[in-house]
Motif scaffolding. Structure first.
Motif, short mmCIF file in Angstrom:
data_model
loop_
_atom_site.label_atom_id
_atom_site.label_comp_id
_atom_site.label_asym_id
_atom_site.label_seq_id
_atom_site.Cartn_x
_atom_site.Cartn_y
_atom_site.Cartn_z
N LEU A 21 -9.91 3.17 8.57
CA LEU A 21 -10.26 3.64 9.74
C LEU A 21 -10.94 2.62 10.55
O LEU A 21 -10.57 2.07 11.80
N ASN A 22 -11.93 1.84 10.05
CA ASN A 22 -12.91 1.12 10.95
C ASN A 22 -12.93 -0.45 10.30
O ASN A 22 -13.19 -0.38 9.03
N ALA A 23 -12.86 -1.34 10.94
CA ALA A 23 -12.91 -2.73 10.63
C ALA A 23 -12.93 -3.36 11.87
O ALA A 23 -12.64 -2.87 12.97
N HIS A 24 -12.82 -4.70 11.57
CA HIS A 24 -12.71 -5.79 12.99
C HIS A 24 -11.61 -6.44 12.62
O HIS A 24 -11.08 -6.76 11.72
N ASP B 117 -6.00 1.85 16.38
CA ASP B 117 -6.79 2.14 17.63
C ASP B 117 -8.23 1.80 17.23
O ASP B 117 -9.22 1.84 18.14
N LEU B 118 -8.84 1.81 15.78
CA LEU B 118 -10.18 1.50 15.43
C LEU B 118 -10.56 0.31 15.23
O LEU B 118 -11.37 0.15 14.50
N ASP C 290 -11.59 -3.01 15.92
CA ASP C 290 -12.68 -3.74 16.92
C ASP C 290 -11.86 -5.18 17.10
O ASP C 290 -11.35 -5.99 16.19
N GLY C 291 -11.94 -5.29 18.45
CA GLY C 291 -11.12 -6.67 19.01
C GLY C 291 -9.80 -6.67 18.69
O GLY C 291 -9.26 -7.73 19.03
N LEU C 292 -9.09 -5.58 18.84
CA LEU C 292 -7.54 -5.43 18.73
C LEU C 292 -7.28 -4.35 19.67
O LEU C 292 -7.69 -2.92 19.46
N LYS C 293 -6.44 -4.84 20.71
CA LYS C 293 -5.83 -3.92 21.76
C LYS C 293 -4.57 -3.28 21.04
O LYS C 293 -3.67 -3.96 20.65
N SER C 294 -4.37 -1.95 20.91
CA SER C 294 -3.45 -1.08 20.33
C SER C 294 -2.10 -1.39 21.32
O SER C 294 -1.67 -0.40 21.99
N ASP C 295 -1.41 -2.40 21.27
CA ASP C 295 -0.08 -2.80 22.04
C ASP C 295 0.87 -3.41 21.27
O ASP C 295 0.66 -3.68 20.21
N ARG D 107 -1.21 5.82 20.56
CA ARG D 107 -0.53 4.95 21.96
C ARG D 107 0.95 5.06 21.56
O ARG D 107 1.54 4.63 20.73
N ASN D 108 1.82 5.54 22.76
CA ASN D 108 3.05 5.76 22.75
C ASN D 108 3.70 4.05 22.44
O ASN D 108 4.62 4.13 21.60
#
Length: 184
Positions: A33-36, A59-60, A62-67, A87-88
């Motif tokens: 779930l959570n990391a950077h 999405d969780l 850190d430092g990463l945009k979900s694209d 995100r679609n």
């Protein structure tokens, strides 16, 4: 489906300590779930060394945009089995990279349900994670209307919650509650 999820519980690690605990568990698939962003490659490598199939909640991180670029990065660097995202565009990009795609939906009202069904028709993820996962009739409705396997998550607090979600048609339940991680 080649990478069929067949675990009743998908344990979700919120911390590195929980992640390490899951390395020693009997679960084949685990969720991060959570990391950077700098942690995902070594965590992916660690999971593979322990024979685990990692699902990353993109999405969780850190430092990463979900694209699309993030999905490419995750596929190359962390090498997870799949991703979870709201995100679609990330679902579509993950599918192109050969990752299992799990689209997470927050069902707060009828408008959210209708919008989610439209999204699912467009993205066609491998799985859909329905939150909150404690509403059996919505799990059943989404399963019937989309023909996409449903994973239940959110507010799963007891073994009874797990059983109700499975009886409603969920193939699995995600939970960060360690007391539910005991294999049953």
């Amino acid at each position: 489906m080649a990478n069929q999820i067949n675990q009743k519980i998908l344990p979700a690690a919120r911390t590195l300590k929980e992640f390490d605990e899951l390395m020693e568990s009997g679960y084949e698939r685990i969720i991060l779930l959570n990391a950077h962003v700098a942690q995902v490659k070594p965590l992916g490598k660690r999971a593979r060394a322990f024979g685990k199939k990692l699902l990353i909640h993109a999405d969780l991180i850190d430092g990463l945009k979900s694209d699309e670029y993030a999905m490419e990065f995750l596929a190359q660097e962390a090498q997870p089995e799949g991703i979870i995202t709201t995100r679609n565009s990330a679902v579509l990009a993950a599918k192109k990279k050969g990752l299992i795609s799990i689209q997470r939906l927050f069902l707060i009202d009828t408008m959210a349900l209708d919008s989610s069904l439209t999204q699912l028709a467009r993205t066609k993820p491998d799985y859909v994670e329905v939150l909150p996962g404690i509403i059996p009739h919505l799990i059943e409705e989404i399963t019937v209307r989309t023909q996409i396997p449903v994973i239940a998550g959110g507010f799963i607090r007891t073994k009874e919650d797990v059983d109700r979600a499975i009886l409603a048609g969920a193939i699995s339940v995600t939970t960060s509650r360690r007391e539910l991680w005991t294999k049953s």
